[in-house]
Design an enzyme around this catalytic site. Structure first.
Site, PDB file in Angstrom:
ATOM      1  N   GLY A  53      84.147  49.967   6.420  1.00 40.09           N
ATOM      2  CA  GLY A  53      83.893  50.921   7.484  1.00 40.09           C
ATOM      3  C   GLY A  53      85.168  51.681   7.810  1.00 40.09           C
ATOM      4  O   GLY A  53      85.532  52.595   7.065  1.00 40.09           O
ATOM      5  N   SER A 120      87.190  48.520   0.410  1.00 42.59           N
ATOM      6  CA  SER A 120      87.130  49.799   1.106  1.00 42.59           C
ATOM      7  C   SER A 120      88.052  49.717   2.330  1.00 42.59           C
ATOM      8  O   SER A 120      89.230  49.376   2.183  1.00 42.59           O
ATOM      9  CB  SER A 120      85.678  50.127   1.471  1.00 42.59           C
ATOM     10  N   TRP A 121      87.551  50.002   3.545  1.00 38.00           N
ATOM     11  CA  TRP A 121      88.398  49.793   4.732  1.00 38.00           C
ATOM     12  C   TRP A 121      88.883  48.353   4.795  1.00 38.00           C
ATOM     13  O   TRP A 121      89.985  48.078   5.279  1.00 38.00           O
ATOM     14  CB  TRP A 121      87.645  50.145   6.012  1.00 38.00           C
ATOM     15  N   ASP A 276      84.327  55.879  -8.358  1.00 37.74           N
ATOM     16  CA  ASP A 276      84.255  55.724  -6.908  1.00 37.74           C
ATOM     17  C   ASP A 276      84.570  57.076  -6.271  1.00 37.74           C
ATOM     18  O   ASP A 276      85.688  57.590  -6.395  1.00 37.74           O
ATOM     19  CB  ASP A 276      85.264  54.664  -6.462  1.00 37.74           C
ATOM     20  N   HIS A 304      81.473  53.010  -5.805  1.00 34.48           N
ATOM     21  CA  HIS A 304      82.212  52.393  -4.711  1.00 34.48           C
ATOM     22  C   HIS A 304      81.702  51.018  -4.286  1.00 34.48           C
ATOM     23  O   HIS A 304      82.486  50.152  -3.902  1.00 34.48           O
ATOM     24  CB  HIS A 304      82.152  53.337  -3.501  1.00 34.48           C
TER      25      HIS A 304
END
Length: 330
Positions: A53, A120-121, A276, A304
């Site tokens: 996120g 990711s985050w 990605d 991703h």
């Protein structure tokens, strides 16, 4: 005796879903309370899963990358996300608040040190946490690298990725009047913080749908439908946008790359999908060049999402490699 080459013996199949054996809530500030859960082996090697996120929260299938007989698997919802309260709250919600929360959770669960896993985050937060507390980290698995630099935000939210997904981009773009399109991040920030809840929800749905439509190499309808859930979308979009407007609350643009020396000694694997679009490979490549000691796995047929088969396989294998390392170092 020659060591067996790990890549030939490591399991690459995800593990069977399991239920948590304990869960709870931890008050981390006057405002925020975070939800946490544990599954797998209560006496196993602890691993903390850091979700993406920011604002996405955790899901049951996040546990599938870890051997439940070996690992004590800890998941938690970051501030404002998932089951944590208050929902979608931006106050006292920064990278460094979350780094402190990870430490508070470690202490609450009486864990001396643990492996850190984030995509990711989650890879951003994993780097920030491990650079702040390198003595508490036994290993790192990072996926879909996001260093929260301006060029990464510009690529995905200011038009770069629209060259690949012009159809998905139209809905994201068209919510914003032409005279405000000089900065989509700022224009969405205004709407996601509107006094009118329907304005917030409309912006949240559009923001979230743009990401869910671009997260897989092949469109994943189940993932795309998440954008229709107003509760999920509001936390996801508001918190992401809040972090991006504030440049991740990092002291400078290349902060995470510039502090790799603090974690160079930690056994680590970087997993990156070649195609990605959300977190393009340039960031994983930059991290690889700064940290050549970390294993670097490029999945040639993936985007991703951690749930794409090739990425899932490499994530399981990465954990299996660290598992072998931790067993041998006991």
């Amino acid at each position: 005796m020659e060591p067996v080459e790990e890549t030939r013996v490591l399991n690459r199949n995800v593990y069977t879903p399991m239920e948590p054996y304990s869960s709870g809530f931890l008050k981390v500030s006057d405002i925020h309370t975070i939800y946490w859960e544990q599954s797998g082996n209560p006496d196993g090697c602890p691993v903390i899963f850091l979700h993406g996120g920011p604002g996405a929260g955790t899901a049951p299938d996040n546990r599938k990358f870890f051997d439940p007989e070996f690992y004590r698997i800890i998941l938690f919802d970051q501030r404002g996300a998932g089951k944590s309260t208050p929902h979608a709250c931006l106050e006292e919600n920064t990278t460094w608040d979350l780094v402190n929360d990870v430490e508070k959770l470690r202490e609450h669960l009486k864990i001396p040190e643990w492996q850190v896993f984030g995509g990711s985050w989650g890879s951003t937060l994993a780097l920030a946490y491990s650079q702040s507390h390198p003595d508490k980290v036994t290993g790192l698995v990072l996926r879909g690298i996001f260093l929260l630099r301006k060029k990464e935000i510009d690529w995905f939210y200011e038009g770069g990725a629209s060259a690949i997904y012009p159809d998905a981009w139209e809905s994201f773009r068209d919510l914003i009047p032409e005279n405000e399109r000089c900065s989509f991040v700022n224009a969405y920030h205004k709407r996601l913080n509107s006094d009118d809840m329907e304005t917030q929800y409309a912006a949240a749905r559009a923001w979230t749908k743009w990401e869910t439509m671009t997260a897989h190499l092949h469109p994943n309808e189940e993932n795309i439908k998440k954008a229709d859930d107003d509760k999920f979308s509001l936390a996801f979009a508001r918190i992401e946008n809040h972090y991006f407007v504030n440049k991740g609350f990092l002291p400078w643009d290349s902060y995470l790359l510039d502090n790799v020396d603090k974690i160079r000694h930690i056994k680590a694997t970087i997993v990156q999908g070649r195609y990605d679009v959300v977190c393009p490979m340039m960031s994983a490549w930059d991290l690889h060049k700064a940290w050549p000691e970390a294993d670097f796995k490029v999945v040639p047929d993936a985007g991703h999402s951690a749930n794409e088969p090739g990425i899932s396989a490499e994530l399981v294998a990465a954990n299996e490699g660290i598992k072998s390392f931790l067993k041998s170092s006991r």
